[in-house]
Design an enzyme around this catalytic site. Sequence first.
Site, short mmCIF file in Angstrom:
data_model
loop_
_atom_site.label_atom_id
_atom_site.label_comp_id
_atom_site.label_asym_id
_atom_site.label_seq_id
_atom_site.Cartn_x
_atom_site.Cartn_y
_atom_site.Cartn_z
N LYS A 7 55.33 72.39 69.86
CA LYS A 7 54.31 73.25 69.24
C LYS A 7 53.50 72.47 68.20
O LYS A 7 52.27 72.53 68.17
CB LYS A 7 54.97 74.48 68.57
CG LYS A 7 53.96 75.48 68.08
CD LYS A 7 54.57 76.69 67.37
CE LYS A 7 55.31 77.61 68.30
NZ LYS A 7 55.48 78.97 67.74
N LYS B 285 64.87 73.12 63.40
CA LYS B 285 65.19 74.54 63.30
C LYS B 285 66.56 74.66 62.63
O LYS B 285 67.40 73.77 62.78
CB LYS B 285 65.26 75.17 64.70
CG LYS B 285 64.96 76.65 64.71
CD LYS B 285 63.47 76.90 64.62
CE LYS B 285 63.12 78.37 64.60
NZ LYS B 285 61.68 78.59 64.68
N THR C 213 48.95 83.80 62.36
CA THR C 213 49.36 83.77 63.76
C THR C 213 48.46 84.67 64.61
O THR C 213 47.97 84.26 65.66
CB THR C 213 50.84 84.14 63.91
OG1 THR C 213 51.59 83.32 63.01
CG2 THR C 213 51.33 83.91 65.32
N ASN D 148 53.43 91.80 62.54
CA ASN D 148 52.55 90.84 61.90
C ASN D 148 51.55 90.21 62.88
O ASN D 148 50.34 90.20 62.62
CB ASN D 148 53.38 89.76 61.21
CG ASN D 148 52.52 88.66 60.63
OD1 ASN D 148 52.45 87.57 61.17
ND2 ASN D 148 51.81 88.96 59.55
P1 NAD Z 1 57.37 91.81 63.73
O1 NAD Z 1 58.81 92.05 63.52
O2 NAD Z 1 56.44 91.83 62.56
O3 NAD Z 1 56.79 92.88 64.79
C1 NAD Z 1 57.37 93.11 66.02
C2 NAD Z 1 56.66 94.29 66.66
O4 NAD Z 1 57.16 94.48 67.99
C3 NAD Z 1 56.87 95.62 65.93
O5 NAD Z 1 55.68 96.38 65.93
C4 NAD Z 1 57.92 96.33 66.78
O6 NAD Z 1 57.86 97.74 66.66
C5 NAD Z 1 57.49 95.85 68.15
N1 NAD Z 1 58.52 96.02 69.17
C6 NAD Z 1 59.83 95.69 69.10
N2 NAD Z 1 60.44 96.03 70.24
C7 NAD Z 1 59.49 96.55 71.06
C8 NAD Z 1 59.49 97.08 72.36
N3 NAD Z 1 60.61 97.13 73.09
N4 NAD Z 1 58.33 97.53 72.88
C9 NAD Z 1 57.18 97.48 72.16
N5 NAD Z 1 57.13 97.00 70.92
C10 NAD Z 1 58.26 96.53 70.38
O7 NAD Z 1 57.27 90.41 64.50
P2 NAD Z 1 56.08 89.37 64.54
O8 NAD Z 1 56.18 88.47 63.39
O9 NAD Z 1 54.80 90.10 64.79
O10 NAD Z 1 56.47 88.51 65.84
C11 NAD Z 1 56.22 88.96 67.16
C12 NAD Z 1 56.47 87.81 68.12
O11 NAD Z 1 55.65 86.70 67.79
C13 NAD Z 1 57.89 87.26 68.17
O12 NAD Z 1 58.14 86.78 69.49
C14 NAD Z 1 57.82 86.07 67.24
O13 NAD Z 1 58.82 85.10 67.52
C15 NAD Z 1 56.45 85.53 67.60
N6 NAD Z 1 55.85 84.67 66.58
C16 NAD Z 1 55.61 85.13 65.32
C17 NAD Z 1 55.00 84.29 64.40
C18 NAD Z 1 54.65 84.78 63.02
O14 NAD Z 1 54.05 84.03 62.28
N7 NAD Z 1 54.97 86.02 62.65
C19 NAD Z 1 54.68 82.97 64.74
C20 NAD Z 1 54.94 82.51 66.03
C21 NAD Z 1 55.52 83.38 66.94
#
Ligand code: NAD
Length: 428
Positions: free
Chosen positions: A94, A106, A190, A221
């Site tokens: 990445k 990690k 992101t 997020n």
């Molecule tokens: P978060 O915890 O803020 O939000 C997750 C969202 O997914 C929530 O709205 C939750 O209700 C929803 N959700 C959970 N289970 C669900 C389901 N079965 N059906 C529909 N919605 C569902 O997480 P985030 O930070 O937004 O991260 C989301 C993804 O992005 C993850 O895979 C994470 O690894 C990846 N990611 C995040 C970042 C970051 O900076 N936050 C960076 C790279 C990758």
Amino acid sequence: MAGTTNAFEMAQRQFDKVAEMLRLDPQVAEILRWPMREFHFRIPVRMDDGSIRVFQGYRVQHNDARGPNKGGIRFHPAETVDTVRALATWMTWKCAVADLPLGGGKGGVIVDPATLSTSEKERLVRGYIGVMWRNIGPRNDVPAPDVGTTPQMMGWMMDEYSKLVGQYTPGVITGKPVGGGGSLGRTEATGFGVIYTVREAMRHLGMDSSKATAAIQGFGNVAQYAAIGFTEQLGGKVVCVSYWDREDRTSYTVFKADGLDPRFLMTITDQYGSIDKAKAIAAGYKIEDGGEWIKKEADVLIPAALEGQVNADTVKLIHERVKIVAEGANGPTTPEADEVLKQRGVFVVPDFLCNAGGVTVSYFESVQNDMNYYWEKDEVLRRLDTKMTVAFHGVLEMSLREKVFMRDAAYMVAIDRVVKAMQLRGLV
Ligand code: NAD
């Protein structure tokens, strides 16, 4: 990337495939198939009741040819060393695909953070640094938050490290709170990064973004800022988002055919990304089953919740209008579904390119820490846009030149850059 498959075996298989495509020297491949260094350690913590509990911790440093190892620390009850190895390997790719001068690392602790009090959490994260401080630092390994860890915990870790080395060292950790060494723009990074790549993909495909629609899975997020970016920056319409309803213990899709208002929805969403359904219905939104998001007649699908959501079953439900899948989440598409998307000619922006905005602003955070000079949010986002746009076109060029799909092209760009750095340093 969860499920029964061992995540590290999967990371190695992906690497082997691309190493073959690149005709990589097998001796070089043997170095990159494995992390170069691992730490397995025990962290004794005094609990609030006076007892001592011992936690298992890990830090894996996959490759630092291009710069200090970089990657989050996860607190999870089902953490394994193989998950940490896989995630460290993916961080190397990445950072390389985003052309950040960083390697991959990690960390993890086997713990359910919800079972700890605030002061127990503080003692645990300080304990982690107490064990690891000689092997991390702004010039060799820079941790960050991940699943189960928070900006506040990063603040405590930075404080512990600074005390141990005897000087304020904010650049040892990123993802710190704003005002405590954190960067403006990290919250948006992101999701906005996802949208910068979607914008470039649309330009490449000759699509008019102001007429485009998107369906998004998740409203946390990443999804929130992807939705804002899609509507406010691209002028498109987001027809639905989905979320996990913590009360009903099921997922729902929140739909509005003429386009939803992400900023309004954010006002009725809790810190876990769960939307208040009653308020959404009152505002004219339709609440549907959680699986509906993937069936929508939209131009762009943005899975931004969990891994494995676009799989052999759900890929069949994707509407023929869909032209782009932008992977905001990590590992949202299974290999079987990936094959179907390829056959259908859907343009995939692969996860480690699409969601690299987070680590890019983490890198900007450490740069600002080094200078002890902090940028305005606009400047952070402008620099993020440039980085993401250049990264996207690097991968697109590779994809067109080598006639490979975007995911393979992203791996090829990343592995090529890491090998080049190893060669330039005389390591291979
Ligand atoms: P978060 O915890 O803020 O939000 C997750 C969202 O997914 C929530 O709205 C939750 O209700 C929803 N959700 C959970 N289970 C669900 C389901 N079965 N059906 C529909 N919605 C569902 O997480 P985030 O930070 O937004 O991260 C989301 C993804 O992005 C993850 O895979 C994470 O690894 C990846 N990611 C995040 C970042 C970051 O900076 N936050 C960076 C790279 C990758």
